[in-house]
Design an enzyme around this catalytic site. Sequence first.
Site, PDB file in Angstrom:
ATOM      1  N   CYS A   7       8.388  -8.261   1.746  1.00  0.00           N
ATOM      2  CA  CYS A   7       6.957  -7.984   1.551  1.00  0.00           C
ATOM      3  C   CYS A   7       6.222  -9.231   1.081  1.00  0.00           C
ATOM      4  O   CYS A   7       6.715  -9.968   0.221  1.00  0.00           O
ATOM      5  CB  CYS A   7       6.782  -6.850   0.545  1.00  0.00           C
ATOM      6  N   ASP A  22     -16.377  10.757   3.520  1.00  0.00           N
ATOM      7  CA  ASP A  22     -16.154  12.049   4.155  1.00  0.00           C
ATOM      8  C   ASP A  22     -17.298  12.992   3.776  1.00  0.00           C
ATOM      9  O   ASP A  22     -18.130  12.667   2.937  1.00  0.00           O
ATOM     10  CB  ASP A  22     -14.793  12.627   3.781  1.00  0.00           C
ATOM     11  N   HIS A  24       1.102  -3.119  -3.982  1.00  0.00           N
ATOM     12  CA  HIS A  24       2.242  -3.174  -3.063  1.00  0.00           C
ATOM     13  C   HIS A  24       2.163  -2.085  -2.006  1.00  0.00           C
ATOM     14  O   HIS A  24       2.335  -2.359  -0.801  1.00  0.00           O
ATOM     15  CB  HIS A  24       3.554  -3.049  -3.832  1.00  0.00           C
ATOM     16  N   ASP A  49      -6.841   7.452   7.052  1.00  0.00           N
ATOM     17  CA  ASP A  49      -6.998   7.277   5.610  1.00  0.00           C
ATOM     18  C   ASP A  49      -6.017   8.198   4.907  1.00  0.00           C
ATOM     19  O   ASP A  49      -5.591   9.210   5.467  1.00  0.00           O
ATOM     20  CB  ASP A  49      -8.426   7.598   5.165  1.00  0.00           C
ATOM     21  N   CYS A  60       4.919  -8.521  -4.912  1.00  0.00           N
ATOM     22  CA  CYS A  60       6.265  -8.984  -4.549  1.00  0.00           C
ATOM     23  C   CYS A  60       6.413 -10.496  -4.601  1.00  0.00           C
ATOM     24  O   CYS A  60       7.533 -11.008  -4.756  1.00  0.00           O
ATOM     25  CB  CYS A  60       6.629  -8.464  -3.153  1.00  0.00           C
ATOM     26  N   CYS A  84       3.098  -9.107  -0.338  1.00  0.00           N
ATOM     27  CA  CYS A  84       1.992  -8.726  -1.222  1.00  0.00           C
ATOM     28  C   CYS A  84       2.003  -9.543  -2.512  1.00  0.00           C
ATOM     29  O   CYS A  84       3.001 -10.184  -2.862  1.00  0.00           O
ATOM     30  CB  CYS A  84       2.036  -7.232  -1.533  1.00  0.00           C
TER      31      CYS A  84
END
Length: 426
Positions: free
Chosen positions: A358, A105, A389, A320, A363, A360
């Site tokens: 999930c 940015d 996660h 974002d 998990c 991920c």
Amino acid sequence: MPAVPAPTAYPRRAGTGFAVTARHGEKARAGVITTPHGEIATPAFVPVGTKATVKAVLPESMSQLGAQALLANAYHLYLQPGHELVDEAGGLGAFMNWPGPTYTDSGGFQVMSLGAGFRKVLSSEFSGGEKARTATGEDDAVAEGKERLAHVDDDGVTFRSFINGDVHRFTPEISMQIQHGLGADIMFAFDELTTLMNSRGYQEQALERTRLWALRCLAEHARLTAERTHRPYQQLWGVIQGAQYEDLRRQAARDLGAMEVAGWGFDGFGIGGALEKENLGTIVGWVTDELPEQRPRHLLGISEVDDLFVAIAAGADTFDCVSPSRVARNSAVYTRTGRVNLTGSRYRRQFAPIDETCDCYTCTHYTAAYIHHLFRAKEMLSSTLCTIHNERFVVRLVDRIRASLGAGEFEALREETTGAYYGAPR
């Protein structure tokens, strides 16, 4: 304004761009952004690595959880370690060992929000309050107990470092020099952030200032691009401001959408500023109505489940937000049925994943009970596991939304997802 080299002076620009691959409804769309460091399939969530790191997580882990790009903060990296050092290291991606696309940015948000003492809760702190709708507004608002650290004028902004109080100066040209030094694939023009508390008169002044700064950013971007032929092309995206006013938002989008300096125009656009949640889709829709169809749009600072569906339906392509990693460090995690806090007593004996649905790393390897223990014991691993996660949750959700656009199932996914998360569809 100094002489600006023609775009043809840098032919590698032709290897970047954006293409729409699917559409749904009036404005929702899927596409592909092409950069020198790879493609970004849109819609896409771009996790924030403020200081060239997503806090508590390895860059390799971000790749494994499906992040296509990362966004770093020009303001913070300018203050520490300095854009010259990052440039010497080969640019942001090489510096942080991230091989994929990167965003930076302009630094304008941090200069203004930290300068007024509101930090990163600027928009939500003002959203919907009585002051947000007063006729006169408060054009010089400062958070209670804080000293104003930033002062804007027509040429740029003078501000004090939040680290040590040193005085610094950002202008459109300096922002471009910093971001070229950082070397991100996508960077944003320097703009003036306003708040919902500012008066209508000040919003108009700030919008004109941002328009003039955008012209200067394009000119400096062209100069630096022609000068820095040893680096890949960096896309410059203009930032649309205008707060809650339809005419200002539309005018800003028309101005920046058509803006050119010696043949150089913006490669894409960011939609910035303070936004009331209840008006998010309406405001994004005003902007996307006016912007060129063939260029991508990035909505700065959102990651809530309902906001993502609203923004994508209104025509935004990428997003974002720091929230997934920030709340993770405070034990808050996203699940299919809503956000929960893992320090709660009910997780002490939950010998199962945070979310059974999930996929991920956290998990599939750890239980909620173990992570509850880590937080209670104040172990750093708790932040790492919860950040993985949360980032995966948002990345995966946006991936599913992108797939639904191509399959014509967007509305069904929206109803199913928001219904489960909030207890009723949104």
